[in-house]
Every structure is written in C-alpha cells, then in structure tokens.
Design an enzyme around this catalytic site. Sequence first.
Site, PDB file in Angstrom:
ATOM      1  N   GLN A 121     -54.462 -36.633 -58.568  1.00  0.00           N
ATOM      2  CA  GLN A 121     -55.027 -36.089 -60.023  1.00  0.00           C
ATOM      3  C   GLN A 121     -56.721 -37.030 -59.725  1.00  0.00           C
ATOM      4  O   GLN A 121     -56.693 -37.679 -59.767  1.00  0.00           O
ATOM      5  CB  GLN A 121     -54.105 -37.041 -61.082  1.00  0.00           C
ATOM      6  CG  GLN A 121     -54.608 -36.848 -62.759  1.00  0.00           C
ATOM      7  CD  GLN A 121     -54.105 -35.296 -63.261  1.00  0.00           C
ATOM      8  OE1 GLN A 121     -53.456 -34.843 -62.538  1.00  0.00           O
ATOM      9  NE2 GLN A 121     -55.172 -35.079 -63.829  1.00  0.00           N
ATOM     10  N   ASP A 128     -53.570 -27.970 -55.110  1.00  0.00           N
ATOM     11  CA  ASP A 128     -54.422 -28.200 -56.288  1.00  0.00           C
ATOM     12  C   ASP A 128     -55.403 -27.146 -55.150  1.00  0.00           C
ATOM     13  O   ASP A 128     -56.562 -26.327 -56.525  1.00  0.00           O
ATOM     14  CB  ASP A 128     -54.730 -29.404 -55.870  1.00  0.00           C
ATOM     15  CG  ASP A 128     -54.598 -30.193 -57.429  1.00  0.00           C
ATOM     16  OD1 ASP A 128     -54.451 -29.062 -58.813  1.00  0.00           O
ATOM     17  OD2 ASP A 128     -55.346 -31.049 -57.612  1.00  0.00           O
ATOM     18  N   LYS A 151     -46.634 -32.977 -65.314  1.00  0.00           N
ATOM     19  CA  LYS A 151     -45.849 -32.821 -64.350  1.00  0.00           C
ATOM     20  C   LYS A 151     -44.624 -33.448 -63.145  1.00  0.00           C
ATOM     21  O   LYS A 151     -44.492 -32.114 -62.886  1.00  0.00           O
ATOM     22  CB  LYS A 151     -47.360 -32.618 -63.093  1.00  0.00           C
ATOM     23  CG  LYS A 151     -48.728 -31.919 -63.019  1.00  0.00           C
ATOM     24  CD  LYS A 151     -49.750 -32.778 -62.619  1.00  0.00           C
ATOM     25  CE  LYS A 151     -50.704 -31.633 -63.248  1.00  0.00           C
ATOM     26  NZ  LYS A 151     -52.491 -32.139 -62.593  1.00  0.00           N
TER      27      LYS A 151
END
Length: 298
Positions: free
Chosen positions: A100, A123, A56
């Site tokens: 994450q 997200d 990422k």
Amino acid sequence: MTTDCIIIDGKARAEALRERVTAEVTRLKAEHGLQPGLAVVLVGDDAASQVYVTSKGEQSRAAGMHSVTHRLPATTTQAELIAVVDSLNRDPAIHGILVQLPLPPHLDSADVLAHLDPDKDVDGLTVLSAGRLASGLDALTACTPVGCLMLLREALGDLSGLHAVVLGRSVLVGRPVANLLLADNCTVTIAHSRSRDLPAICRGADILVAAVGRPEIVKGDWIKPGAAVIDVGINRVPFRDPVLAAQGKTKLVGDVAFKEARKVAGWLTPVPGGVGPMTVACLLQNTLTAARRIAGVT
Ligand code: GUN
C-alpha cells in the site's frame, strides 16, 4: 447548456465484477484445486490507507480467496520491508502482492517495488508491468486505471478516435490510464500542474479523467458539453458550513466540482461511489489473472 447527465454507478459495476470473480474463484478451486491468494502490506498508520487495506482484505476473503494482511509499524526499516516482500515472493499460496502506498517518507518505494516478483505484481507498479503496458503488450495493470476504462467502455462503447484528456501524471493513475486509453485508440493528452491553460485543454476532451488530488479543481466550464468525466480524486475537506467545519466535520469530494459538472457532462462518476469501488474489484480480478498464469491453468 443543460444535458441529461448519466451518473455512473461504480458501486453496482464493482459488485457485478466481484460476482464474476467470485464465480471464477469457485470454479478454479473445484476444477484445479487452485485458491488465488492475495497479500497486502501496510506500513504505518495512515488513516485512509488503513481503511483501504481493511477493505481489500475483506473483499478478497468474500470472493473466496486466500487473504493475508501484513500491518507493519511506521518504524519498519527498508531491509525489514524488503524481507517481507521476499518471503511473499517465495510463498506458493500467494499469487498477488500489493504494497500500500504511500509508504512513510523514510522508505524508498521504487526500491521496494524493484524487489517485487513481477508475476505477482497485481498493482501493475513494477517497471516491467508499466513498461509492458507502455509498449502495448499484455500486462498486469494498475487497478484504478483498469476500473476507469471499464466504466468508460460500458458507458460509451467503442472509444476509438475520441479525444481523452488525463489530468495528472502519477505512476498509480495518470500514466497507466493514458496508456490504456491509447490502447483503445483514443487521442490522448496528458495535462498536469505545469500545463498552460488547463481549462482550455480540458474543454477539448470527449473523455476527461481527473486524477490530480486537488479538491473540485475541474469546474463546470472546463467540461465540453456531453463529455464523459471520470473523477478519480478522493479528497477529504472540511464542510463549507462554518458550524459543521468548526465541529471538525469533513466530507469526501472528488477533483471535479460535481454539482456544476453534472449540468454539462454527458456521463459523470460520483465521489464516493464511482471509481473507488472499482479499484478493489479490479485488484481481485488481477489476483485471479496472476493465479491462473502462475499455476498455468485457464
Ligand atoms: N494507494 C492508493 N491507491 C493505491 C493503489 O491502487 N495501490 C497501492 N499500492 N497503493 C495505493
């Protein structure tokens, strides 16, 4: 029955999307002095998460974005993690924040996400983002589901009226992908580990999205001939060959038994190289969207 199954090239689709995002980042910088910024937060040393987070960071930098990665020790407390999220919420150079998952077990992910500024929720995991999506409103949406929909639209065109079966009900994939399919006028069934007769439910699907994290659970005879099968699973398993297995060698497989499935399906995503690459490309796209909205530019 044997069909000519089209293996969907997620790597190529993701590369094309990254090129579009990169061009748009260049334009935003030139015309508005705006550089989209993404912050990724990783707690602990889960091996798979390390790989995803590195990718990422690399890909956001390659697209011309401002990119920061916070790697925090596994001993990080809830208060310390929330303090990092709060500081990123306040940072004007950051437009997207991704924590994450999974977090180490002593941390409460729902509580962490509750502290995340919904405008920076690239997200799509905050209650506000998920609620907006479920209400049929425009929302920042979880990246893997968006990637699945892009691949399906490119393969099938209009999805209206098709029966979509989503295997799995996770917050990260199953629920949002079901809502996106519904928004595209599919008839949606969400099946899961407690559903009765999973093979029969799956056999009714024109579109089958497998997102349960069970290696090769979907067999060839679970699939309707000609169906579009999207495999979201990424499972690391030992090789079947006992010699390789004894050496500790492992490989990645999806939730779909690929060799059987390709004899029946009309379209199928491979693992690796299917949905996975789309996830990061969609994260870059969400970061671009968030930056535009926060800065008020089009
Ligand atoms: N872990 C695996 N996939 C994802 C993702 O898309 N977002 C976050 N935050 N964690 C993940």
